[in-house]
Scaffold this motif. Structure first.
Motif, mmCIF file in Angstrom:
data_model
loop_
_atom_site.group_PDB
_atom_site.id
_atom_site.type_symbol
_atom_site.label_atom_id
_atom_site.label_comp_id
_atom_site.label_asym_id
_atom_site.label_seq_id
_atom_site.Cartn_x
_atom_site.Cartn_y
_atom_site.Cartn_z
ATOM 1 N N UNK A 1 29.389 38.827 44.324
ATOM 2 C CA UNK A 1 29.545 39.623 43.106
ATOM 3 C C UNK A 1 30.317 38.925 41.994
ATOM 4 N N UNK A 2 31.237 38.038 42.353
ATOM 5 C CA UNK A 2 31.945 37.281 41.321
ATOM 6 C C UNK A 2 30.965 36.370 40.585
ATOM 7 N N UNK A 3 30.070 35.729 41.332
ATOM 8 C CA UNK A 3 29.040 34.905 40.690
ATOM 9 C C UNK A 3 28.126 35.772 39.829
ATOM 10 N N UNK A 4 27.743 36.940 40.354
ATOM 11 C CA UNK A 4 26.897 37.850 39.568
ATOM 12 C C UNK A 4 27.568 38.195 38.253
ATOM 13 N N UNK A 5 28.857 38.480 38.289
ATOM 14 C CA UNK A 5 29.587 38.842 37.072
ATOM 15 C C UNK A 5 29.674 37.672 36.108
ATOM 16 N N UNK A 6 30.083 36.510 36.591
ATOM 17 C CA UNK A 6 30.271 35.348 35.716
ATOM 18 C C UNK A 6 28.970 34.866 35.090
ATOM 19 N N UNK B 1 19.654 47.690 28.462
ATOM 20 C CA UNK B 1 19.313 48.459 29.657
ATOM 21 C C UNK B 1 20.515 49.118 30.315
ATOM 22 N N UNK B 2 21.710 48.955 29.736
ATOM 23 C CA UNK B 2 22.900 49.571 30.300
ATOM 24 C C UNK B 2 23.574 48.746 31.375
ATOM 25 N N UNK B 3 23.021 47.572 31.688
ATOM 26 C CA UNK B 3 23.580 46.677 32.701
ATOM 27 C C UNK B 3 23.957 45.350 32.051
ATOM 28 N N UNK B 4 24.867 44.649 32.685
ATOM 29 C CA UNK B 4 25.138 43.266 32.278
ATOM 30 C C UNK B 4 24.201 42.315 33.041
ATOM 31 N N UNK B 5 23.953 42.639 34.309
ATOM 32 C CA UNK B 5 22.973 41.891 35.099
ATOM 33 C C UNK B 5 21.911 42.862 35.598
ATOM 34 N N UNK B 6 20.881 43.032 34.796
ATOM 35 C CA UNK B 6 19.776 43.895 35.214
ATOM 36 C C UNK B 6 19.062 43.288 36.419
ATOM 37 N N UNK B 7 19.018 41.966 36.477
ATOM 38 C CA UNK B 7 18.415 41.304 37.640
ATOM 39 C C UNK B 7 19.099 41.766 38.923
ATOM 40 N N UNK B 8 20.421 41.824 38.928
ATOM 41 C CA UNK B 8 21.141 42.284 40.109
ATOM 42 C C UNK B 8 20.815 43.739 40.419
ATOM 43 N N UNK B 9 20.715 44.568 39.398
ATOM 44 C CA UNK B 9 20.346 45.971 39.615
ATOM 45 C C UNK B 9 18.969 46.060 40.262
ATOM 46 N N UNK C 1 38.776 33.520 30.244
ATOM 47 C CA UNK C 1 39.776 33.701 29.189
ATOM 48 C C UNK C 1 39.366 34.771 28.187
ATOM 49 N N UNK C 2 38.099 34.814 27.845
ATOM 50 C CA UNK C 2 37.629 35.773 26.836
ATOM 51 C C UNK C 2 37.272 37.130 27.427
ATOM 52 N N UNK C 3 36.985 37.145 28.723
ATOM 53 C CA UNK C 3 36.502 38.366 29.358
ATOM 54 C C UNK C 3 35.032 38.623 29.095
ATOM 55 N N UNK C 4 34.355 37.660 28.458
ATOM 56 C CA UNK C 4 32.952 37.847 28.089
ATOM 57 C C UNK C 4 32.052 36.832 28.792
ATOM 58 N N UNK C 5 30.960 37.317 29.330
ATOM 59 C CA UNK C 5 29.944 36.486 29.967
ATOM 60 C C UNK C 5 28.729 36.433 29.033
ATOM 61 N N UNK C 6 27.691 35.673 29.382
ATOM 62 C CA UNK C 6 26.536 35.586 28.474
ATOM 63 C C UNK C 6 25.964 36.936 28.057
#
Length: 456
Positions: A203-208, A220-228, A426-431
């Motif tokens: 899940x850490x990799x999924x988030x990053x 779509x309401x997700x950050x990783x729709x692929x994971x959903x 540092x930013x708290x933001x992923x792609x």
């Protein structure tokens, strides 16, 4: 997805199934890194996905790579469906996404060189025919009916079966892309610890690497729709596998799990034979309805293992499967993350210490949080951003301990490949966050701008 396996003789003893996996054990000096990444192709003028055939097509790209760069053909049923060269292969995902399955390499420096060379080759062909390629976790705009199914027998069978189990199988096949890394193990005990760390921290990799916030033209309401999508795919062959964390887990446990996963097919004489939903246990007894009286080979077993899709997977190596496809810097960052965590014993032990107290509910909660909120997820009062920071510190220490120099010794080790992930911490933001900011900001809701700005 995988190409047919070959070279295995008849299975005459049950023990051969575990022995097949155990044969992957290697001394540390022989451990290698295999990186795989998928990307969507599209026509630059229409922004529509590529068909299999035509002037601007997947076939045209494959033929260009073959003719200009010396790749050898892989064909099925007369169709060009892949390429191979120097231990690497180029293959097609069901909806036409192009995948590089890299050669087993010693360092991330070499892996990144391989990625660069492949993307340069693809771009040189694509530019001449008006085609682009983009790295995202999910197709941002295209509808299911726009996505052609590639001419591979495996995909035809899977497509039919996916519509009977779960709710997102055909979406996974046609409209998602990933990047993954394949790593070796030294012994059964090493495999066990690596798998436990891999599953717990997937899940850490999924988030990053979350990079799929759009689907069918809108957020779509997700950050990783692929994971959903993977979370709703097929419970028989996906998930976080709680049994891996039980006492006694080992190669035989994985065999028992794999034997209970329903089959897709048997590959014979260049053709895929429908064995959908049938049992490999029956196959072992010569009672498979698809091939009555016939028993499997080790190649059949190897093929079956490629039809299991958990967050981390054991074959003769371990596959890390939790990350969205993405931009160039992250294609090199994923192997850096996992090599740092798992190819130095001190780092691997530290990673296990970080997660060994988690129960199955905690691991699943991190998985759900990662797909929905990426670094903003929180479980039990702990923030994903803080967890990811700790994980990255461990990976950095592992890469420093490996001390594999690059650029003729000018670069001391492989730690700089983590810079893209450090920026996210540092930013708290992923792609996905960056894409959403642009969509709601300078793009003013015009998602078509993603192609020009984010293609390779």
């Amino acid at each position: 997805m995988s190409i047919p396996q070959s070279g295995g003789g008849p299975i005459e003893r049950h023990e051969q199934l575990a022995e097949y996996l155990e044969a992957g054990c290697k001394p540390k000096d022989d451990w290698r890194i295999g990186t795989e990444h998928e990307k969507f192709g599209y026509c630059k003028d229409t922004l529509n996905p590529l068909p299999y055939e035509g002037e601007r097509s997947i076939l045209a790209v494959l033929e260009g790579l073959r003719d200009r760069y010396g790749w050898d053909e892989l064909r099925e049923g007369g169709h060009l469906i892949g390429l191979t060269k120097d231990g690497a292969n180029v293959s097609l995902e069901p909806g036409g996404a192009l995948e590089l399955s890299g050669a087993p390499l010693e360092t991330i420096h070499q892996t990144c060189d391989e990625v660069n060379e492949h993307l340069a080759e693809v771009k040189s062909i694509a530019d001449e025919i008006g085609v682009g390629f983009i790295g995202l976790g999910a197709a941002p705009e295209w509808m299911h009916e726009q996505m052609p199914l590639m001419p591979k027998g495996r995909y035809k069978l899977m497509d039919a079966y996916m519509q009977k189990v779960g709710s997102t199988g055909t979406t996974m096949m046609r409209r998602t892309c990933t990047v993954q890394v394949n790593l070796d193990f030294g012994s059964e005990a090493d495999m066990v610890q690596k798998m436990r760390v891999a599953l717990a921290l997937q899940p850490v990799a999924t988030a990053l690497f979350a990079n799929s916030p759009f689907f069918e033209g809108k957020p779509n309401g997700m950050k990783s729709y692929r994971s959903w999508v993977w979370r709703h795919l097929d419970k028989d062959r996906t998930g976080m596998l709680p049994f891996v964390f039980e006492d006694g887990f080992g190669f035989e446990s994985w065999v028992d799990y794999a034997l209970d996963v329903p089959m897709y097919f048997v590959y014979r004489d260049g053709k895929y034979i429908d064995a959908l939903g049938q049992s490999f246990r029956d196959f072992m007894k010569g009672k498979l309805p698809a091939l009555p009286g016939e028993t499997p080979t080790l190649s059949d077993w190897a093929d079956h293992l490629t039809t299991i899709f958990p967050e981390a997977r054991v074959k003769k190596f371990i596959e890390m499967r939790g990350a969205d496809g993405g931009p160039w810097r992250r294609l090199c960052a994923l192997p850096a993350l996992w090599v740092g965590l798992l190819y130095d014993q001190g780092a691997q032990d530290a990673a296990w210490d970080l997660v060994k107290g988690w129960d199955a509910e905690t691991r699943e909660a991190w998985r759900v949080g990662a797909s929905e909120q990426a670094l903003q997820a929180e479980v039990g009062g702990r923030k994903m951003q803080d967890l990811a920071r700790e994980v990255l510190d461990i990976a950095r220490s592992g890469l420093k301990a490996r001390a594999r120099p690059g650029l003729g010794g000018m670069v001391q080790d492989e730690r700089h490949f983590l810079h893209a992930l450090e920026d996210s911490i540092e930013s708290g933001k992923v792609p996905a966050d960056e894409l959403l900011d642009k969509y709601h900001g300078e793009w003013d809701g015009d998602l078509s701008r993603i192609y020009a700005e984010y293609s390779y």
